[in-house]
Write an enzyme that holds these catalytic residues in place. Structure first.
Site, short mmCIF file in Angstrom:
data_model
loop_
_atom_site.label_atom_id
_atom_site.label_comp_id
_atom_site.label_asym_id
_atom_site.label_seq_id
_atom_site.Cartn_x
_atom_site.Cartn_y
_atom_site.Cartn_z
N GLY A 34 0.63 -1.19 -0.04
CA GLY A 34 -0.09 0.08 -0.04
C GLY A 34 0.84 1.29 0.00
O GLY A 34 1.34 1.69 -1.06
N LYS A 87 1.85 -10.99 -3.77
CA LYS A 87 2.87 -9.41 -3.47
C LYS A 87 4.31 -10.15 -3.69
O LYS A 87 5.08 -9.24 -4.35
CB LYS A 87 2.60 -8.99 -2.28
CG LYS A 87 1.18 -8.39 -2.02
CD LYS A 87 0.83 -7.59 -0.64
CE LYS A 87 -0.47 -7.01 -0.63
NZ LYS A 87 -0.87 -7.03 0.72
N1 HSE Z 1 -5.50 -7.19 2.65
C1 HSE Z 1 -4.24 -6.42 2.11
C2 HSE Z 1 -3.28 -6.65 3.70
C3 HSE Z 1 -4.54 -5.20 1.74
O1 HSE Z 1 -3.98 -6.83 4.69
O2 HSE Z 1 -2.19 -6.20 3.61
C4 HSE Z 1 -3.47 -4.40 1.23
O3 HSE Z 1 -3.05 -5.33 -0.01
#
Ligand code: HSE
Length: 438
Positions: A139, A209
């Site tokens: 994020g 990721k």
């Molecule tokens: N669900 C993901 C997290 C949101 O908890 O990191 C961000 O990619």
């Protein structure tokens, strides 16, 4: 986009107006002037594709909505498509349609990029447009830009990350004595969790990721289908307490490092709950934060930490991508930052060949010969034990914890299968990697 006008406007179509979409609307509204000054264009959301007409708050309430994707994907008055729906379908199809319509795409969709990134980037190249994806990993931490640009001249040796905010937050709560269900509900309330939170707690979100980071850092064709990953569902307060007694914290660790196996370079990559000691670079990362530690030959160790999920941090990452798109469109350029072409790639090791030291916990019967039996199982699997701790206990079943020297995941799997038999209590044997400090 009116490239030659005095006041160019980048006209944005949003696919999705949920947690991240609302953050994008907030950032664009509150920082409009500053953003325009910094990127030379006004950024304006024209409309957002939504599933329902539910009431929205804040800046999102002022965004015009539609329910027909054509009003975004093929609309003349949209310059760039921002995909924030998440999931595979229809997000991937919509992105393809946008690219074919020669519209750049900004996305935070790690699931689609991890599985279909190469195919989407190839399409973008054929269509002479860009895909930006800073919001897809961690994020609010600018790790995509860092790997693609700042560290672009360097050779990466290792990437270690806490990449899922939900499990980061939950593990902190579990350590504080919260129940699993309450910790998960709180993570959902705070906007960290995916719409289907099983993606978070199963480790799949972090695996997606890591596949993206592996592509950027090592040009490695990592796939969540082949990657060794697991989540936090099977962790009990006992596991956390046992790790704590030995001076460790348990965190959902995603790591990939260059290794030489049988004379050839390969990528050892996995995502598992792992034990981190106080010397580990990610040990002190606060709950809910994400962090990535990168080791590269020229820069040495660098570390990036911050809010990894949530409306505003991820929204701001998406808007920064939009600013780059606006600059590119004004300059008439695209394709400056490739995804990784897969040529000269570092091949990922099969899951069973990945290696780590392990922390093994189990419950065994209290009788002579039990320790010898357990030690023999590890010896036969070719695993060297480092420590053995047996708690003093008045009951017939006693908790036993062992640590091993580095071994392969495959060897540990073989040992665990053998440990399912008596005198080990059924279902109690569990092994977690111990993260190397350096
Ligand atoms: N669900 C993901 C997290 C949101 O908890 O990191 C961000 O990619």
């Amino acid at each position: 986009m009116g490239q030659n006008t005095a006041d160019p406007v980048l006209r944005i179509g949003l696919l999705g107006l949920g947690t991240v979409g609302s953050g994008v609307a907030e950032i664009l509204q509150h920082n409009a002037q500053m953003i325009a000054e910094r990127c030379g264009s006004r950024l304006q959301v024209v409309r957002a594709l939504v599933r329902s007409g539910r009431r929205r708050r804040g800046a999102a309430a002022r965004v015009a909505t539609c329910t027909d994707p054509r009003q975004i994907l093929e609309a003349e008055d949209i310059d760039v498509v921002v995909e924030l729906m998440g999931g595979q379908t229809p997000a991937r199809r919509y992105m393809q349609r946008a690219l074919r319509a020669k519209k750049p795409v900004v996305t935070a969709n790690k699931a689609v990029l991890a599985l279909h990134g190469s195919e989407l980037f190839a399409l973008a190249q054929r269509c002479c447009v860009d895909i930006y994806f800073e919001g897809s990993v961690a994020g609010g931490i600018p790790i995509i830009r860092t790997l693609r640009e700042a560290l672009g001249a360097d050779r990466t040796v290792a990437v270690r990350g806490l990449l899922n905010g939900t499990t980061q937050y939950m593990l902190g709560q579990l350590e504080a004595g919260e129940t699993y269900a309450d910790a998960l509900a709180a993570a959902q309330r705070l906007g960290f969790a995916e719409r289907d939170p099983r993606l978070d707690v199963s480790g799949r979100d972090a695996a997606d990721k890591l596949c993206i980071l592996g592509r950027l850092a090592f040009n490695s064709p990592l796939s969540p289908k082949l990657l060794s990953f697991s989540g936090i569902e099977a962790l009990t307060p006992q596991h956390l307490a046992q790790a704590h007694c030995h001076g460790y914290r348990v965190r959902l660790l995603a790591q990939a490092h260059r290794r030489t196996v049988a004379g050839a370079a390969a990528l050892d990559a996995w995502v598992h709950p792992a034990l981190l000691g106080p010397q580990h670079p990610l040990y002190a990362v606060p709950a809910a934060h994400n962090a990535v530690a990168v080791r590269s030959l020229a820069h040495g160790d660098t570390q990036y930490q911050g809010a990894g999920a949530g409306s505003l941090p991820t929204g701001a990452a998406v808007v920064a991508d939009l600013m780059d798109v606006a600059r590119n469109l004004r300059a008439g350029v695209w394709g400056r930052l490739p995804f990784g072409n897969g040529r000269r790639a570092l091949p990922p090791l099969p899951a069973h060949s990945c290696a780590s030291a392990f922390f093994v916990s189990l419950q065994v019967q209290q009788r002579p010969g039990v320790l010898a039996h357990v030690a023999n199982v590890f010896a036969e699997a070719g695993i060297s034990l480092a420590t053995v701790t047996q708690n003093v206990c008045a009951t017939s079943l006693v908790p036993l914890t062992l640590t091993t020297h580095p071994t392969t995941f495959g060897a540990m799997q073989r040992a665990l299968l053998q440990l399912r038999r008596a005198p080990v209590r059924r279902g109690t044997a569990q092994a977690l990697p111990i993260a190397a400090d350096s």
